[in-house]
Scaffold this motif. Sequence first.
Motif: not given
Length: 40
Positions: A24-39
């Motif tokens: 989960l940490d790895k995936v979330l880190h990648n999502w944040v880096r690739e701007k795929k994480w929305e909050r």
Amino acid sequence: MIRMPVPLTRKYQVLVTNCSSVWLDKVLHNWVREKKWERD
């Protein structure tokens, strides 16, 4: 897309996504880096 209430502890995020905390940490880190994480 996975919608989760905020704040949700890491423990519950792992249960909802059915994965390890390391993964989960790895995936979330990648999502944040690739701007795929929305909050909102």
